[in-house]
Design an enzyme around this catalytic site. Structure first.
Site, PDB file in Angstrom:
ATOM      1  N   HIS A   1     117.845  -9.478  63.531  1.00  0.00           N
ATOM      2  CA  HIS A   1     116.717 -10.144  62.874  1.00  0.00           C
ATOM      3  C   HIS A   1     115.382  -9.436  63.101  1.00  0.00           C
ATOM      4  CE1 HIS A   1     116.664 -11.257  67.007  1.00  0.00           C
ATOM      5  NE2 HIS A   1     115.450 -11.748  66.876  1.00  0.00           N
ATOM      6  N   ASP A   2     115.390  -8.331  63.838  1.00  0.00           N
ATOM      7  CA  ASP A   2     114.157  -7.576  64.072  1.00  0.00           C
ATOM      8  C   ASP A   2     114.141  -6.244  63.333  1.00  0.00           C
ATOM      9  OD1 ASP A   2     113.190  -9.488  65.923  1.00  0.00           O
ATOM     10  OD2 ASP A   2     114.298  -8.536  67.563  1.00  0.00           O
ATOM     11  N   ASP A  27     120.718 -17.884  72.865  1.00  0.00           N
ATOM     12  CA  ASP A  27     119.680 -16.871  73.016  1.00  0.00           C
ATOM     13  C   ASP A  27     118.621 -17.398  73.998  1.00  0.00           C
ATOM     14  OD1 ASP A  27     117.867 -14.802  72.502  1.00  0.00           O
ATOM     15  OD2 ASP A  27     118.337 -14.777  70.359  1.00  0.00           O
ATOM     16  N   GLU A  46     119.090  -7.868  75.751  1.00  0.00           N
ATOM     17  CA  GLU A  46     118.321  -7.035  74.836  1.00  0.00           C
ATOM     18  C   GLU A  46     117.433  -6.137  75.679  1.00  0.00           C
ATOM     19  OE1 GLU A  46     115.152  -7.307  71.124  1.00  0.00           O
ATOM     20  OE2 GLU A  46     115.004  -8.686  72.794  1.00  0.00           O
ATOM     21  N   ASP A  59     116.955 -12.427  75.797  1.00  0.00           N
ATOM     22  CA  ASP A  59     115.894 -11.799  75.018  1.00  0.00           C
ATOM     23  C   ASP A  59     115.038 -10.878  75.901  1.00  0.00           C
ATOM     24  OD1 ASP A  59     114.399 -11.963  72.403  1.00  0.00           O
ATOM     25  OD2 ASP A  59     112.781 -12.628  73.714  1.00  0.00           O
TER      26      ASP A  59
HETATM   27  C1  GLC Z   1     112.989 -10.098  70.942  1.00  0.00           C
HETATM   28  C2  GLC Z   1     113.410 -10.903  69.746  1.00  0.00           C
HETATM   29  C3  GLC Z   1     112.271 -10.936  68.773  1.00  0.00           C
HETATM   30  C4  GLC Z   1     111.114 -11.612  69.450  1.00  0.00           C
HETATM   31  C5  GLC Z   1     110.759 -10.947  70.775  1.00  0.00           C
HETATM   32  C6  GLC Z   1     109.868 -11.818  71.599  1.00  0.00           C
HETATM   33  O1  GLC Z   1     112.729  -8.780  70.632  1.00  0.00           O
HETATM   34  O2  GLC Z   1     114.590 -10.366  69.208  1.00  0.00           O
HETATM   35  O3  GLC Z   1     112.600 -11.552  67.569  1.00  0.00           O
HETATM   36  O4  GLC Z   1     109.990 -11.588  68.630  1.00  0.00           O
HETATM   37  O5  GLC Z   1     111.906 -10.705  71.560  1.00  0.00           O
HETATM   38  O6  GLC Z   1     110.572 -12.917  72.098  1.00  0.00           O
END
Ligand code: GLC
Ligand code: CA
Length: 567
Positions: free
Chosen positions: A335-336, A104, A261, A211
């Site tokens: 996880h979000d 990641d 993402e 990310d």
């Molecule tokens: C992404 C991650 C999240 C994090 C954010 C900032 O959305 O999945 O958990 O807080 O990025 O890095």
């Protein structure tokens, strides 16, 4: 060209990715925090499930303000998670079981403890140029810094700029103030990050998850957003495709398993992100389908799930991405996000059906399915009862912000309990023993009470468990090319689709037709004409008996899913 696309479909369509939130997966040394050796200890479980790749959330050196998404050194392992030797052992042991590792990469920002930011704070011009620093007014002071450069809102609440008195400058942080946004317009920054990718590629990892990577390209000028929170200025920003192409080319990762993402993105951009001819990424996560219970698009305001909108979003993302040669990452959970069975179904009365209906709904689509740890066990939201049980910075911030906006503590708590990222961050439930077998110490966050019945040990032994159902879905993806490589169509005129709460689609490959129909409500669905049903075989379903029919029409029961195949 044709071959490149066909090859990519074949490569990605046959794979399943399992996401590990390292902190909460398995603790090997009793300090209450999951770690790399803990993952190695559970590899047989993962191989038994049948997944191809493990996406590990960031385990790099980090102050853990955002649980590792605040990286202080991209090349070293955070001691609480283990050592580089532990990582190498995990990679080796995973490879021995035919499982690859995806890392990641958090490249939109670094922790303010990263050496680059520390040097910037010391006034080094080279490193000031690594971040988005903007001069404050000449008379600004710590007490009275004046107006920030823009009115943009941080994703974790509050203004997205922080004032540094010693520099008399502001810096941009789209997330926590300890997560400073990097300046991707600076070629030196891009070169640094490309080098990080080469470093991990050199260690033999199979792929990467990037990310919030569609937020990296910021506009050339700073302006206030009078219509929203600022995201329209930096989402899928001006140089995004160029920067991604460069990262992939210079990182040497074209054609590897990669996923971005993509926050608040569009289909057109996601086609470019994931069409192999664009030489960007393998696939894209988009999130529109996980906002169908937001009130007017607002995460911290509750609304009932809009099933018609959910169906519409699946339809356009499946069909339009396919038409444009793009590739979707398929998921309900990470996880979000809160646990999907608690969110979209009825875990009190239909726990097994809800869990499996949701699973089949996405696993039989076109794309690459992602399983978030514990999802395959039907883990639910923990049902915490007090704000002290929460750990997540965003949840704690919003508990306060909601009250500042006039909500009572009870109202604010209720919203947080429904929306918190901690809902999915509780320890994986391995056994019915103390702390669900996650740790011999005190877990960093509480375990959900239902671990005595919902746990891996019980489910691996039970052919009728969510685990067994997920395992079967993974086997089917390998066994049936129509799932891995077939086309997809949501037929508008099909009476089925007018049946409220039912999502259905048709997969086709050559003469093979696969009809998937899911009832996402707790009541019997209106019976509908399912053309494929004639002479079709039930490939998978989540009720013990054959699907019910009513005068030749398919009659789905509460949270029933069926997949009917005709060859
Ligand atoms: C992404 C991650 C999240 C994090 C954010 C900032 O959305 O999945 O958990 O807080 O990025 O890095
Ligand atoms: Ca540990």
């Amino acid at each position: 060209m044709q071959d490149l696309k066909a090859e990519r479909v074949h490569e990605l369509g046959n794979k399943v990715v399992y996401q590990i939130y390292v902190r909460s997966f398995n603790d090997s040394n009793g300090d209450g925090i999951g770690d790399l050796r803990g993952i190695t200890q559970r590899l047989d479980y993962l191989a038994g499930l049948g997944v191809d790749y493990l996406w590990l959330t960031p385990f790099f050196k980090s102050p853990q303000r955002d649980n590792g998404y605040d990286v202080a050194d991209y090349r070293s392992v955070e001691p609480m998670f283990g050592t580089m030797e532990d990582f190498d052992e995990l990679s080796r042991e995973a490879a021995a079981r035919g499982i690859g590792i995806m890392l990641d990469m958090v490249f939109n920002h670094t922790s303010t403890e990263h050496e680059w930011f520390q040097r910037a704070l010391a006034g080094d011009p080279k490193y000031l140029a690594y971040y988005k620093f903007v001069d404050a007014a000449p008379d600004a002071t710590a007490e009275n810094p004046g107006e920030p450069p823009t009115n943009w809102v941080s994703k974790f609440g509050g203004n997205a700029w922080r004032y540094v008195p010693s520099l008399n400058k502001w810096y941009l942080h789209l997330f926590d103030p300890t997560q400073a946004d990097l300046d991707w317009d600076n070629p030196e920054v891009r070169a640094e990050l490309e080098d990080v990718v080469r470093f991990w590629k050199g260690k033999g990892v199979s792929g990467f998850r990037f990310d919030v990577v569609n937020l990296i390209s910021k506009p050339a000028t700073w302006e206030n957003d009078y219509e929203g929170d600022g995201r329209r200025f930096y989402t899928d920003g001006p140089h995004i495709h160029e920067y991604l192409q460069e990262l992939v080319r210079e990182g040497g990762i074209d054609g590897m398993v990669t996923v971005g993402e993509m926050s608040s993105t569009s289909i057109d951009n996601c086609i470019r992100y994931s069409n192999p001819e664009c030489h960007e990424l393998g696939m894209a996560f988009s999130f529109h389908h996980l906002k169908v219970d937001y009130d007017h698009g607002e995460k911290w305001a509750l609304a009932p799930v809009d099933l018609a909108e959910l169906r519409r979003l699946f339809k356009v993302w499946q069909e339009d991405m396919t038409a444009g040669g793009g590739w979707n990452a398929l998921f309900w959970s990470n996880h979000d996000q809160p646990r999907p069975n608690s969110r979209f179904g009825d875990v009190d009365n239909h726990w097994y059906e809800t869990t499996t209906a949701l699973a089949a709904c996405t696993h039989l689509m076109r794309g690459t399915p992602y399983i978030y740890q514990g999802e395959e066990l039907g883990m639910t939201n923990p049902g915490f009862t007090s704000i002290d049980q929460y750990r997540d910075v965003e949840s704690i911030n919003y508990y306060r912000i909601l009250q500042e906006q006039g909500k009572t503590p009870e109202e604010a708590f209720h919203i947080v309990a429904e929306r918190s990222r901690d809902d999915s961050r509780t320890p994986v439930q391995w056994t019915a023993g103390p702390n669900a077998g996650f740790t011999t110490g005190t877990p960093w966050i509480g375990v959900a009470d239902n671990y005595r019945t919902i746990n891996a040990e019980a489910e691996v032994a039970d052919p009728h468990s969510p685990y067994a159902f997920y395992k079967r879905l993974i086997e089917l993806r390998r066994a049936e090319p129509v799932i891995a490589e077939g086309g997809v169509e949501f037929v508008e005129a099909d009476p089925l689709t007018e049946s409220e709460g039912v999502i259905s689609y048709l997969r086709t490959l050559g003469d093979t037709r696969l009809l998937v129909a899911v009832n996402l409500t707790g009541h019997d669905a209106e019976p509908f004409e399912a053309q494929v049903a004639e002479g079709a075989e039930l490939l998978i379903g989540n009720y013990d008996d054959a699907p019910h029919t009513d005068k030749g029409r398919l009659a789905l029961r509460p949270y029933e899913v069926v997949a009917l195949i005709r060859r």
